[in-house]
Write a protein that holds these residues in place. Structure first.
Motif, PDB file in Angstrom:
ATOM      1  N   GLY A 129      -8.603 -72.889  -5.578  1.00  0.00           N
ATOM      2  CA  GLY A 129      -7.414 -73.514  -6.141  1.00  0.00           C
ATOM      3  C   GLY A 129      -7.583 -75.008  -6.312  1.00  0.00           C
ATOM      4  O   GLY A 129      -7.028 -75.613  -7.240  1.00  0.00           O
ATOM      5  N   LYS A 130      -8.368 -75.623  -5.440  1.00  0.00           N
ATOM      6  CA  LYS A 130      -8.647 -77.054  -5.562  1.00  0.00           C
ATOM      7  C   LYS A 130      -9.527 -77.316  -6.785  1.00  0.00           C
ATOM      8  O   LYS A 130      -9.296 -78.258  -7.553  1.00  0.00           O
ATOM      9  N   ALA A 150      -2.659 -70.192  -1.726  1.00  0.00           N
ATOM     10  CA  ALA A 150      -3.080 -70.639  -0.386  1.00  0.00           C
ATOM     11  C   ALA A 150      -3.946 -71.889  -0.455  1.00  0.00           C
ATOM     12  O   ALA A 150      -5.025 -71.953   0.140  1.00  0.00           O
ATOM     13  N   THR A 151      -3.490 -72.896  -1.177  1.00  0.00           N
ATOM     14  CA  THR A 151      -4.299 -74.095  -1.369  1.00  0.00           C
ATOM     15  C   THR A 151      -3.433 -75.343  -1.249  1.00  0.00           C
ATOM     16  O   THR A 151      -2.253 -75.264  -0.899  1.00  0.00           O
ATOM     17  N   SER A 152      -4.033 -76.504  -1.527  1.00  0.00           N
ATOM     18  CA  SER A 152      -3.311 -77.769  -1.384  1.00  0.00           C
ATOM     19  C   SER A 152      -3.922 -78.802  -2.318  1.00  0.00           C
ATOM     20  O   SER A 152      -4.935 -78.557  -2.967  1.00  0.00           O
ATOM     21  N   ALA A 153      -3.309 -79.981  -2.338  1.00  0.00           N
ATOM     22  CA  ALA A 153      -3.856 -81.111  -3.096  1.00  0.00           C
ATOM     23  C   ALA A 153      -4.787 -81.943  -2.228  1.00  0.00           C
ATOM     24  O   ALA A 153      -5.253 -82.990  -2.659  1.00  0.00           O
ATOM     25  N   ASP A 244       3.957 -76.498   3.947  1.00  0.00           N
ATOM     26  CA  ASP A 244       4.422 -77.786   3.411  1.00  0.00           C
ATOM     27  C   ASP A 244       3.462 -78.331   2.358  1.00  0.00           C
ATOM     28  O   ASP A 244       3.879 -79.045   1.435  1.00  0.00           O
ATOM     29  N   SER A 245       2.186 -78.016   2.496  1.00  0.00           N
ATOM     30  CA  SER A 245       1.225 -78.435   1.470  1.00  0.00           C
ATOM     31  C   SER A 245       1.526 -77.743   0.143  1.00  0.00           C
ATOM     32  O   SER A 245       1.390 -78.348  -0.928  1.00  0.00           O
ATOM     33  N   GLY A 265      -0.243 -64.519   5.215  1.00  0.00           N
ATOM     34  CA  GLY A 265      -1.177 -65.497   5.757  1.00  0.00           C
ATOM     35  C   GLY A 265      -2.074 -66.067   4.679  1.00  0.00           C
ATOM     36  O   GLY A 265      -1.738 -66.055   3.488  1.00  0.00           O
ATOM     37  N   HIS A 266      -3.252 -66.520   5.075  1.00  0.00           N
ATOM     38  CA  HIS A 266      -4.143 -67.206   4.143  1.00  0.00           C
ATOM     39  C   HIS A 266      -4.780 -66.251   3.129  1.00  0.00           C
ATOM     40  O   HIS A 266      -5.137 -66.662   2.030  1.00  0.00           O
TER      41      HIS A 266
END
Length: 289
Positions: A129-130, A150-153, A244-245, A265-266
């Motif tokens: 996802g990144k 299941a990812t973030s910045a 929260d991410s 979950g992840h």
């Protein structure tokens, strides 16, 4: 996998699919990829140093109505890790390949070029996802829609990392590691699938390079540049990428939708029917864009 490397790479006998094809990266290495199905193209990007075979369940489902593309990350599962050659690296070497998620997105573009795909719907899990975020930022004309699982910045989003969870991830307790990803009942019913997901064909220096790329990822400032319709799907029990991410990721991308599944979950892309439905519905909505 996620933002931390597994403690020991496991040779994989089953990751080499007979229909694999190759693409040439900008620095000359060979990248392996495969496709199945027909219809509007969909690209699947897996997490850090995990095999393309980890998408088997998702790919088989989506291939009933989409042309599904997936490839191995550089240095994993037979894709070449050394610029200008297909030689494998020395697994015992102390050297470390220095890659970034932005550079890995250029590998993805090379695969799309080799597949003859000008525009694609992208589904990325964890580090995938990144990488997908950078593809959407740097090559918006190639991305018809963006699904981030299941990812973030990156850590620059200001959300504290669960250090205890990451210690479990890199530890020797396989059961505890698996519990970070999947529901216990699903694990019991899908032992072979879980084994495939965690089976890795990559030397340690590649693991270190991919680990660094994932942990140094930062797209916080450029998220507003993403123009593709975006869906963020996240599990409320995800300890490797905090919910929260996901909230901050969705808030940073114009018009992004957030689907938060409290009990997932992840590894929700595999064990959550609700996640699978959300992804498929979104892909159908934007097919042909």
């Amino acid at each position: 996998m996620t933002d931390a490397p597994p403690s020991t790479p496991t040779p994989a006998a089953a990751v080499h699919a007979p229909d694999r094809r190759s693409a040439r990266a900008d620095d000359g290495i060979t990248l392996l990829w495969q496709e199945e199905g027909s219809g509007p193209p969909v690209l699947l990007l897996q997490g850090q140093a995990t095999p393309a075979a980890g998408w088997d369940r998702v790919a088989a489902d989506l291939a009933t109505e989409f042309r599904v593309l997936r490839g191995e990350q550089r240095g994993v599962g037979g894709s070449g890790p050394v610029a200008g050659t297909n030689r494998p690296v020395d697994p015992a070497s102390d050297a470390e390949d220095r890659w970034t998620t932005r550079a890995l997105a250029q590998d993805v573009r090379a695969v799309l070029d080799a597949a003859g795909v000008d525009r694609v719907q992208v589904v990325g899990h964890s580090m995938g996802g990144k990488i997908a975020q950078w593809l959407a930022v740097d090559h918006p004309e190639r991305v018809a829609s963006l699904t981030l699982l299941a990812t973030s910045a990156g850590t620059a989003d200001g959300v504290p990392r669960d250090e205890a969870a990451h210690r479990l991830l890199i530890g020797r307790d396989a059961e505890a590691r698996t519990a970070l990803f999947f529901d216990a009942g699903w694990v019991a019913a899908h032992a072979d699938e879980v084994r495939t997901f965690f089976t890795l064909d990559a030397p340690r220096r590649v693991l270190r390079g991919l680990y660094r790329a994932s942990t140094e990822h930062d797209t916080v400032a450029v998220l507003p540049r993403i123009t593709a319709p975006t869906l963020v799907v996240h599990g409320g029990r995800d300890r490797l990428a905090a919910p929260d991410s996901a909230r901050r990721l969705a808030a940073g991308i114009p018009g992004a939708r957030l689907v938060l599944l409290p009990d997932a979950g992840h590894g929700l892309h595999l064990d959550s029917p609700e996640a699978a439905t959300a992804v498929r519905d979104f892909l159908r909505e934007h097919a042909g864009r």
